[in-house]
Each structure stands twice: as C-alpha cells, then as structure tokens.
Design an enzyme around this catalytic site. Structure first.
Site, PDB file in Angstrom:
ATOM      1  N   SER A  44       5.703  -0.504   1.528  1.00 13.01           N
ATOM      2  CA  SER A  44       4.223  -0.378   1.286  1.00 13.01           C
ATOM      3  C   SER A  44       3.362  -1.492   1.317  1.00 13.01           C
ATOM      4  O   SER A  44       3.532  -2.099   2.506  1.00 13.01           O
ATOM      5  CB  SER A  44       4.160   0.290  -0.133  1.00 13.01           C
ATOM      6  N   ASP A  76       2.727  10.689   4.145  1.00 12.65           N
ATOM      7  CA  ASP A  76       2.880   9.579   3.027  1.00 12.65           C
ATOM      8  C   ASP A  76       1.283   9.678   2.578  1.00 12.65           C
ATOM      9  O   ASP A  76       0.562   9.474   3.475  1.00 12.65           O
ATOM     10  CB  ASP A  76       3.158   8.332   3.671  1.00 12.65           C
ATOM     11  N   HIS A  79       5.948   8.623  -0.620  1.00 15.94           N
ATOM     12  CA  HIS A  79       5.546   7.112  -0.211  1.00 15.94           C
ATOM     13  C   HIS A  79       6.773   6.350  -0.033  1.00 15.94           C
ATOM     14  O   HIS A  79       7.321   6.145  -0.999  1.00 15.94           O
ATOM     15  CB  HIS A  79       4.634   6.870  -1.235  1.00 15.94           C
TER      16      HIS A  79
END
Length: 521
Positions: free
Chosen positions: A233, A462, A489
């Site tokens: 991320s 995602d 995610h």
C-alpha cells in the site's frame, strides 16, 4: 473524503468478540527453486558494509509479543528531523530484526503501509507466521517505524482520546454554505492541534521524502550494501521514493497494492472512491445470496437499501451495547474497513442487520474502532494523525473550493454508496488544503529501474489502491506485474500459493515472474 491507502488487519478488538482474525495469518510458503530462463539470477548481495555500532537488545520496550520469535532483537536509530540541519533535533526510529535461520542472503525490510502503520508490530507478527519458510530461512526480517510512527519518538499525535472521540461524532455531510464552513472549521482546528502539539518543523519534515532518507540510514545501521524490500500500500510509495534516490542499494523489491506516483490528490481520491464502490458491489452481490441480506437481493437497489439503513444516523446514532452508539461517520468508516477483505464482510452484514432490526449494530462500531485505532480502553494509536500529516506534505493540494466541488461531483458518480444527499454545488476543501506547511513532494513519473530491481503486484478489485495504479507503476518502472484476481487490499503472503511462490522465488534467487502472471482463487 480523504484518500486512504492503508493496509490493516482485523485487530484484537474483533477477536475479543470471538470473531476470526483476518489478514495476517499465513500458511507456509512453497519452496523457492529458480526456473531456467525465468529471469536473471543476481549474484548474492555484496558483503556487508561496516555497520555503525548498534545496541541491539530485547524488544520488551515495544510491548510486543515476541514469545514465538525469541531471536528477535530491537534497537533505535537516530535521524535528523531536518536533513538540512543534521546537527539539530533528532528522531529515534524503532527497529526490529529477526535473524535468518539458515544460509542468510541479506535483510528484507517490510513496510505495512498507512502511512502510519507500525512495521515493528508487523514484522513481529509476520516472522511468526512465516516460520519455516524460505523467507525466514534466508532473510533477516526487518521493520522500522518511520519518524512519528508507532514506537518511534517523538510520536506524532495531534488529538487526545477525547478529541478523537468527539471528531468521530461529526457526520460532515451538510454541504450547504454554512455546513461547508463548519466542516472546514473542524479541519482547521485539527491542523492547529497538530501545530500546537508537534510544531511546524516536525510537520514540515514528516513526508515520504524524509522517510526514504531514513530508510537508507537504517540500511547503513544494518551494515548492508543492498537491501531487499516488501512494501504494501503506502509502502509502495516509500519503496518507489527509495528506488528513485537510492536504487543502487536495492537488491530486490516487491511493491504490493501500488500507488501511482503521477496522480495528484484530487484524482487519487476519485479513483479510490470508485475502487471502494467496486468492492461494495462485490460485497452486496455476495450478501444477496442469502435471503436475509440487509441490502436485499435486487442489485439495482443495493445502494438505496444501504442509504436507507445508514443515512438516518446523521440525526440519531444507531443502537450498540457500547454507550457511544453508532454515528454516521463510524457506520461509513466501518463499512470501508469491511471492504478491505471479504473476511470482514460477515461483520458488515451483522452491523447492517443490527441497523435494519433496530437491535445492536455493534460490529460496525468495532470495525470503525479497528480502522481508527481505538482499543477497548478507549485509547487511540496515532495512525490516523500520521496518515493526515504525511499525505498533506506528500503532494500539493488544490486550495481553491472549485477543485473540491468538482471532486464531489465526480465522487458522487463514482461511489454513490458513499454519497449523502444531493449535489449542492458546494463542498469542503480537503484537510490538506488547509494544512499549515507546504508539500515537500510533487506528483511525477517513477524513473525506469534496472531489470530485476522491482516487481509490482496489483489486485483486480483492490478498493484502496485500484488495479490500474499498479499497472501504471509497473509500466513506469519497467518492472514485471503480477495480477491477483480478487476483492481485497494487497495479497502477498496472505495464503495464495501461486503468488507467494512467485514472490519468494524472486526474493531468494532473483527469478522474475512469468510475463502476465495471474494468481488468485
């Protein structure tokens, strides 16, 4: 609505209710053996450089459970708060290292995202989960908490617990001129709390540009000429920044749940909200397999049914066993948290059923507390304050109202489940438009890297870092892209054998994944 690029696991708050943990538990990774012709196999990492003397000791000061990783050692590394004034005030970065159990290749640094999530905590959990795999055999697992984050000092905190609780009761949905003025005043108050408690100098140097330099100081403290890196991320943004400045010190790098560095704050917000709408649609379709689904079984009515359940919370909190009740803001935050992984969907359904039946919507409040970092004693971690402070200096935010009115119109089209009421032609500026320090980075294309330096992983649905961002980053870097088919995610070391084997082979032997590799259930 502020863009989110967090990687979170279900916390102990949900476990205390007897629910199953999601996200961090990982089965053993398949053995990694290079395949002929699959890609270049780099020579072993160069011999370590002479490491500065570090006082490695136990990790008790970080209050982490290291019972499953008795070899773990921790230390602190000092870095200047302002690299233009290296002799000035210092930040102390918390670092954990779990030594390799076999023939050591080098250090694998891990960043869990956020910005604001603790890498020390993640590595402690990850080392336990990956015991007996090629990763823990061949690599020291290393995590450092970036400046202001987690166990590092000073910790960046803008709000005390009572102030954070009060902030969460504000619905922030009145887009009349008076309502917009009220929301912006709340943002100004938050910004001033940050200035009062942390100072302008610290806030001005909290961004990814500084953290990338910190990571190189950690590399030197480890005595490594080259590091290996796994960023999730927001950790992909940090990894990209490190590649740009210190690429020669990278052996291998995996970027999972990528952020496109060319996209500015407004478009990123729109793209991300569209990603959450896609995940909401997937959740609703799955929920509709049951006749008891609180959103019904007609896809055309999923969004309307959701608003029927959640919108009344603007005027009156929903019932929960917790005396706070469920605010509108917490209902939407809890929903967003649930959309990070299908393993959370059952709790979203439970909370929405509580609203539908007028009983207990507590699972939505637990999901919101988990996302906001509030424990069962009402104490908050500082993830959200760091998140705001970093994103506000990582890219210039348009200060004019018109940009955010346009964004509101686009978001209402892209994510109708998150859009309250009707478009009014007014909208609050983002918190970062009112931030007291200027940006220290600007959107720009990532420079191409040498073959074998990086691999990008992107998940088709995602919600927080949409798939196309990974496609774009891989194209800019000239790096292979692994596509993971799913609604979640990030995906590396989350139990998919296809993906985990490809990533492990890359880290261990430098074997690049096959072109256009797709993994997933």
């Amino acid at each position: 609505m502020a863009a989110m690029s967090r990687r979170r696991s279900l916390s102990s708050a949900l476990l205390s209710l007897g629910l199953l943990v999601a996200g961090q538990s990982t089965p053993p990774v398949a053995g990694a053996t290079p395949e002929p012709g699959a890609g270049p196999t780099p020579s072993p990492a160069p011999p370590p450089a002479a490491a500065p003397q570090q006082n490695w000791g136990g990790c008790g000061q970080y209050q982490i459970d290291a019972s499953d990783i008795p070899t773990a050692k921790c230390t602190t590394v000092s870095v200047p708060i302002d690299y233009n004034n290296p002799g000035g005030a210092q930040a102390k970065l918390a670092v954990i290292r779990v030594p390799a159990t076999g023939q050591r290749i080098g250090s694998l640094l891990v960043n869990p995202g956020g910005p604001g999530a603790s890498a020390v905590d993640m590595v402690a959990a990850m080392a336990s989960d990956l015991q007996g795999t090629d990763i823990t055999r061949d690599f020291d697992l290393v995590g450092f908490d970036p400046r202001g984050v987690g166990h590092s000092t000073p910790a960046l905190r803008c709000r005390n617990d009572a102030e954070f609780d009060a902030y969460r009761t504000e619905p922030m949905v009145d887009y009349s001129p008076a309502g917009v003025a009220h929301i912006e005043q709340l943002y100004r108050q938050l910004a001033q709390q940050c200035v009062k408690r942390m100072g302008i100098g610290f806030l001005a140097n909290i961004g990814t540009a500084s953290v990338a330099r910190d990571m190189d100081v950690v590399r030197q403290a480890l005595g490594e000429n080259q590091i290996n890196y796994l960023g999730y991320s927001y950790g992909t943004e940090l990894g990209t920044a490190y590649l740009e400045r210190f690429g020669d010190h990278v052996r291998t790098m995996v970027l999972d749940g990528a952020i496109d560095p060319t996209v500015g704050p407004v478009q990123e917000n729109v793209n991300q909200m569209a990603g959450f709408q896609t995940a909401f649609n997937d959740y609703a379709a799955d929920c509709a397999r049951s006749k008891a689904c609180p959103l019904g079984t007609d896809p055309a009515q999923f969004v309307n049914r959701y608003h029927t359940l959640v919108d009344p919370l603007v005027a009156k909190p929903g019932r929960t066993s917790d005396p706070r009740g469920l605010s509108y803001a917490d209902a939407t935050t809890g929903t967003i948290n649930a959309l990070y992984t299908p393993q959370h969907w059952k709790y979203l359904t439970s909370g929405l059923l509580g609203l539908q039946r007028g009983t207990d919507a507590g699972d939505l409040l637990v999901l919101a507390d988990d996302y906001e970092g509030r424990d069962k004693n009402g104490r908050y971690d500082n993830d959200q304050d760091v998140f705001n402070a970093v994103r506000c200096v990582d890219a210039p935010t348009p200060p004019d109202a018109a940009s955010w009115v346009s964004a509101d119109r686009q978001i209402r089209q892209a994510a109708p489940f998150l859009s309250y009421g009707q478009f009014t032609g007014n909208a609050p500026r983002d918190l970062c438009a009112l931030w007291p320090v200027p940006a220290t980075s600007t959107p720009h294309s990532a420079a191409p890297v040498a073959r074998g330096k990086a691999v990008v992983v992107s998940t088709t649905h995602d919600p927080a870092t949409p798939y196309q961002a990974g496609v774009n980053l891989a194209g800019q870097l000239g790096a292979p892209l692994i596509t993971y088919d799913g609604t979640q995610h990030t995906a590396v070391f989350n139990g998919d054998q296809c993906l985990d084997t490809a990533v492990t082979r890359y880290f261990v032997a430098g074997t690049l994944p096959p072109a256009s590799l797709r993994c997933g259930p």
